[in-house]
Design a protein around this motif. Sequence first.
Motif, mmCIF file in Angstrom:
data_model
loop_
_atom_site.group_PDB
_atom_site.id
_atom_site.type_symbol
_atom_site.label_atom_id
_atom_site.label_comp_id
_atom_site.label_asym_id
_atom_site.label_seq_id
_atom_site.Cartn_x
_atom_site.Cartn_y
_atom_site.Cartn_z
ATOM 1 N N PHE A 14 0.836 -1.325 -0.290
ATOM 2 C CA PHE A 14 0.108 -0.073 0.004
ATOM 3 C C PHE A 14 0.842 1.291 -0.349
ATOM 4 O O PHE A 14 0.134 2.398 -0.218
ATOM 5 C CB PHE A 14 -0.497 -0.099 1.254
ATOM 6 N N VAL A 15 2.428 1.263 0.265
ATOM 7 C CA VAL A 15 2.921 2.288 0.593
ATOM 8 C C VAL A 15 3.302 2.752 -0.984
ATOM 9 O O VAL A 15 3.328 3.812 -1.311
ATOM 10 C CB VAL A 15 4.189 2.303 1.354
ATOM 11 N N LEU A 16 3.446 1.417 -2.180
ATOM 12 C CA LEU A 16 3.884 1.966 -2.574
ATOM 13 C C LEU A 16 2.858 2.324 -3.878
ATOM 14 O O LEU A 16 2.807 3.371 -4.867
ATOM 15 C CB LEU A 16 4.691 0.886 -3.436
ATOM 16 N N ARG A 17 1.853 1.707 -3.454
ATOM 17 C CA ARG A 17 0.641 2.529 -4.029
ATOM 18 C C ARG A 17 0.092 3.633 -3.731
ATOM 19 O O ARG A 17 -0.311 4.148 -5.380
ATOM 20 C CB ARG A 17 -0.430 1.695 -3.831
ATOM 21 N N LYS A 18 0.205 4.208 -3.182
ATOM 22 C CA LYS A 18 0.404 5.534 -2.303
ATOM 23 C C LYS A 18 1.276 6.696 -3.375
ATOM 24 O O LYS A 18 0.986 7.826 -3.932
ATOM 25 C CB LYS A 18 0.519 5.590 -0.922
ATOM 26 N N ALA A 19 2.353 5.816 -2.805
ATOM 27 C CA ALA A 19 3.572 6.813 -3.925
ATOM 28 C C ALA A 19 3.114 6.810 -5.646
ATOM 29 O O ALA A 19 3.510 7.925 -5.926
ATOM 30 C CB ALA A 19 5.094 6.095 -3.705
ATOM 31 N N LEU A 20 2.737 5.553 -6.329
ATOM 32 C CA LEU A 20 2.013 5.672 -6.894
ATOM 33 C C LEU A 20 1.152 6.845 -7.776
ATOM 34 O O LEU A 20 0.955 7.965 -8.275
ATOM 35 C CB LEU A 20 1.756 4.509 -7.828
ATOM 36 N N GLU A 21 0.006 7.305 -6.787
ATOM 37 C CA GLU A 21 -0.744 8.241 -6.962
ATOM 38 C C GLU A 21 -0.533 9.884 -6.919
ATOM 39 O O GLU A 21 -0.487 10.624 -7.526
ATOM 40 C CB GLU A 21 -1.911 7.622 -5.623
ATOM 41 N N GLU A 22 0.832 9.503 -6.127
ATOM 42 C CA GLU A 22 1.124 11.281 -5.573
ATOM 43 C C GLU A 22 2.017 11.599 -5.867
ATOM 44 O O GLU A 22 2.521 13.036 -6.076
ATOM 45 C CB GLU A 22 2.061 10.996 -3.563
#
Length: 221
Positions: free
Chosen positions: A140-148
């Motif tokens: 989820f940390v990397l998916r959040k980075a993908l969005e931001e």
Amino acid sequence: MFNNTSVLLLSFRYSKNLVIILFIHQLNNRDQDNNDVNIMIIAINFVNTKVRYRFMKADNINLATIIHTGEGEYDGLLRDFVEELKADGVNVQGLLTKHYKNPMIIYDISSNQEIVISQALGKNSTSCCLDLGKLAGAAFVLRKALEEKPDLVIINRFGTAEAEGGGFIEELQALIGEDIPVLTLTADKYLGAWQTFTGGLAEEVAPNKEALHAWFNKVRG
């Protein structure tokens, strides 16, 4: 349409994907010394029939790794590098290793939240203690980075799970597809899997802060 254009097609299976790579060479009629080489990567996933593709310059893939022996000797280097970037106002997100083994602990760079990704197997066990379920939960940390879309994303390892087509491999593919610079560590025993995954397009950075800063400044522009 295909005048002055040559195409080289390569395809291979990777995990559950059929990966097709098109090397498209286009000759600029106005300046024959100025040629464009584009790469189109198509990954067809046989589980969900999803097709992913992107165009990118062969010399402009924003992905790099440090090769290590697998004993975690460069985790501290990455942590120090990230702290220097953050002190300069760089938006760095992703995951870093806090404790290499017994237990394996990674943490979210943005929140400092710690995530244990190992399981207790007993002191006499010689099996890998990586817990794939806990590792998947950390994605989820990397998916959040993908969005931001930060300036840089750190992935603590291209390791056992990624070499087998699991772990953070989908998040890594997605980050590359969005041209977000990504830096990771790869053990020498997984170098073959890394080169297969990247098609030899990623950069191998020397394990020192000068080389890391030089690479980041180059991809950041």
